[in-house]
Design a protein around this motif. Structure first.
Motif, PDB file in Angstrom:
ATOM      1  N   ILE A   1       0.830  -1.203   0.000  1.00 45.87           N
ATOM      2  CA  ILE A   1       0.000   0.000   0.000  1.00 45.87           C
ATOM      3  C   ILE A   1       0.866   1.255   0.000  1.00 45.87           C
ATOM      4  N   ALA A   2       1.961   1.243   0.774  1.00 48.81           N
ATOM      5  CA  ALA A   2       2.842   2.411   0.834  1.00 48.81           C
ATOM      6  C   ALA A   2       3.437   2.708  -0.539  1.00 48.81           C
ATOM      7  N   GLU A   3       3.870   1.671  -1.239  1.00 49.16           N
ATOM      8  CA  GLU A   3       4.456   1.887  -2.564  1.00 49.16           C
ATOM      9  C   GLU A   3       3.409   2.389  -3.547  1.00 49.16           C
ATOM     10  N   GLN A   4       2.201   1.812  -3.495  1.00 47.81           N
ATOM     11  CA  GLN A   4       1.134   2.268  -4.387  1.00 47.81           C
ATOM     12  C   GLN A   4       0.773   3.727  -4.110  1.00 47.81           C
ATOM     13  N   ASP A   5       0.708   4.065  -2.824  1.00 50.50           N
ATOM     14  CA  ASP A   5       0.348   5.435  -2.459  1.00 50.50           C
ATOM     15  C   ASP A   5       1.441   6.411  -2.842  1.00 50.50           C
ATOM     16  N   LEU A   6       2.689   5.974  -2.710  1.00 47.68           N
ATOM     17  CA  LEU A   6       3.815   6.809  -3.123  1.00 47.68           C
ATOM     18  C   LEU A   6       3.785   7.047  -4.624  1.00 47.68           C
ATOM     19  N   GLU A   7       3.554   5.986  -5.389  1.00 47.33           N
ATOM     20  CA  GLU A   7       3.516   6.103  -6.848  1.00 47.33           C
ATOM     21  C   GLU A   7       2.369   6.997  -7.311  1.00 47.33           C
ATOM     22  N   ARG A   8       1.307   7.019  -6.535  1.00 47.24           N
ATOM     23  CA  ARG A   8       0.164   7.874  -6.881  1.00 47.24           C
ATOM     24  C   ARG A   8       0.555   9.340  -6.841  1.00 47.24           C
ATOM     25  N   GLY A   9       1.400   9.696  -5.879  1.00 48.16           N
ATOM     26  CA  GLY A   9       1.872  11.068  -5.779  1.00 48.16           C
ATOM     27  C   GLY A   9       0.743  12.055  -5.536  1.00 48.16           C
ATOM     28  N   PHE A  10       0.970  13.305  -5.961  1.00 46.94           N
ATOM     29  CA  PHE A  10      -0.037  14.358  -5.813  1.00 46.94           C
ATOM     30  C   PHE A  10      -0.125  15.148  -7.102  1.00 46.94           C
ATOM     31  N   ASP A  11      -1.345  15.531  -7.482  1.00 38.78           N
ATOM     32  CA  ASP A  11      -1.529  16.319  -8.700  1.00 38.78           C
ATOM     33  C   ASP A  11      -1.742  17.804  -8.413  1.00 38.78           C
ATOM     34  N   PHE A  12      -1.757  18.184  -7.129  1.00 40.03           N
ATOM     35  CA  PHE A  12      -1.911  19.566  -6.654  1.00 40.03           C
ATOM     36  C   PHE A  12      -3.339  20.088  -6.762  1.00 40.03           C
ATOM     37  N   TYR A  13      -4.209  19.408  -7.507  1.00 38.11           N
ATOM     38  CA  TYR A  13      -5.602  19.831  -7.584  1.00 38.11           C
ATOM     39  C   TYR A  13      -6.354  19.510  -6.294  1.00 38.11           C
ATOM     40  N   ASN A  14      -5.849  18.527  -5.555  1.00 32.99           N
ATOM     41  CA  ASN A  14      -6.523  18.067  -4.355  1.00 32.99           C
ATOM     42  C   ASN A  14      -5.611  18.227  -3.142  1.00 32.99           C
ATOM     43  N   SER A  15      -6.113  17.855  -1.986  1.00 32.86           N
ATOM     44  CA  SER A  15      -5.353  17.964  -0.747  1.00 32.86           C
ATOM     45  C   SER A  15      -3.989  17.299  -0.881  1.00 32.86           C
TER      46      SER A  15
END
Length: 267
Positions: free
Chosen positions: A137-151
Motif C-alpha cells: 500500500i505504501a508503494e502504491q500510495d507513493l507512486e500515486r503522488g499528488f496532482d496539486f488539484y486536491n489535498s
C-alpha cells in the motif's frame, strides 16, 4: 514579534505549545484578510487563500518542471493499538485537519501567481484497506503522488488484530521534518479526545510575509501562455549539471526499502 532562543527550539516543549505566545506577541492586524483585499479575493472563514513562502515556491517550481509525481512526497507509517477502531483513527485525522487546515490545502493559480487554497467544507482524505501489506500500500500510495488539484495530505489505514498500520502520505510543500513529531502528538491527542492547538498563526505568518512577484515571474520560468488553472508537468532542466534528475531520485528511493518511510508506534 516573537522571540525564542535556539534552546527553545530544541527543548522538550513542542513548538505548537508556543502558539499562545505567538498570538500574544503578534500584531492585531489580520494579515490573511489583508492578503485577500490586496488581491481582490473573496474571503470566508471556511474558504480562503494564502501565499506560498519563497522556499515553497522553489519546491513547487521543481515539481512543475518534473514528470515524477512522487517528487517531494514523504510518508510516515504508524502502528496504532487496536484499542482504537479504524473509524476512530479516521475521525482523529479529520479533527487534526480541521484544526490544521493546511493539511487540506491544494495549489491553485490566481492573478498569475500560485497560492494555497483551503476549503474546510471539503473532507479530509482517509482510506481503509483490508488484508493488505504496508509495503504494498505504501508503494502504491507513493507512486500515486499528488496532482496539486486536491489535498496534499492523506491517510491510509490497514486494520489488524492487535495493531493497525497507518500510512500518512504528504507533500513537502506543506511541512518539513520539524512538523512530523507535531503531527504525531496531535494524532495522539485527537485519539484521546484532547483539545488541539491550531495552525492559524502559521497561515497568518505566510500572509504577513506576502511579497507579490512580477507579472512575468512564473511566465519566464514555466513559459505560461493561456494556461489552465494548473499547468501540466514540464520537461526536466537538462542543461543544469547541478540538478539531479527526478528519475534517478525515484529509482534510488524505491530500491532502498522505502527509505522515505519513517515508522512510529502509538500506544
Amino acid at each position: 514579534g516573537l522571540e525564542i532562543s535556539v534552546q527553545d527550539l530544541f527543548s522538550s516543549k513542542a513548538l505548537f505549545e508556543l502558539v499562545p505566545t505567538i498570538h500574544s506577541n503578534a500584531s492585531n492586524k489580520n494579515h490573511l484578510r489583508a492578503y485577500h483585499e490586496k488581491n481582490s479575493l473573496e474571503f470566508s472563514t471556511t474558504h480562503y487563500y494564502f501565499p506560498l513562502l519563497e522556499a515553497q515556491q522553489g519546491i513547487l517550481y521543481d515539481c512543475l518542471k518534473s514528470d515524477d509525481q512522487t517528487l517531494y512526497v514523504e510518508q510516515l507509517c504508524y502502528q496504532i493499538t487496536s484499542r482504537f477502531t479504524p473509524k476512530e483513527i479516521e475521525k482523529a485525522y479529520a479533527l487534526v485537519c480541521m484544526k490544521h487546515p493546511l493539511l487540506l490545502a491544494r495549489i491553485t493559480r490566481i492573478n498569475n501567481e500560485y497560492c494555497f487554497e483551503i476549503d474546510q467544507t471539503s473532507s479530509s482524505e482517509c482510506t481503509i484497506f483490508e488484508h493488505q501489506t504496508v509495503a504494498t500500500i505504501a508503494e502504491q500510495d507513493l507512486e500515486r503522488g499528488f496532482d496539486f488539484y486536491n489535498s496534499l495530505s492523506r491517510l491510509t489505514i490497514i486494520p489488524g488484530v492487535e495493531t493497525h498500520q497507518v500510512i500518512w502520505t504528504h507533500h513537502h510543500l506543506l511541512l518539513d521534518g520539524w512538523s512530523l513529531g507535531v503531527f504525531s502528538r496531535l494524532m495522539i491527542q485527537a485519539l484521546h479526545e484532547k483539545t488541539l492547538a491550531s495552525s492559524e498563526a502559521f497561515i497568518q505568518f505566510c500572509a504577513a510575509n506576502y511579497s507579490p512577484v512580477s507579472d512575468t515571474y512564473w511566465e519566464k520560468r514555466l513559459f505560461l501562455k493561456n494556461i489552465e488553472p494548473l499547468i501540466p508537468p514540464l520537461p526536466h532542466r537538462n542543461g543544469n549539471d547541478g540538478y539531479q534528475k527526478t528519475k534517478d531520485r525515484k529509482s534510488t528511493r524505491l530500491n532502498s526499502s522505502h527509505a522515505n518511510i519513517s515508522y512510529a508506534v502509538f500506544c
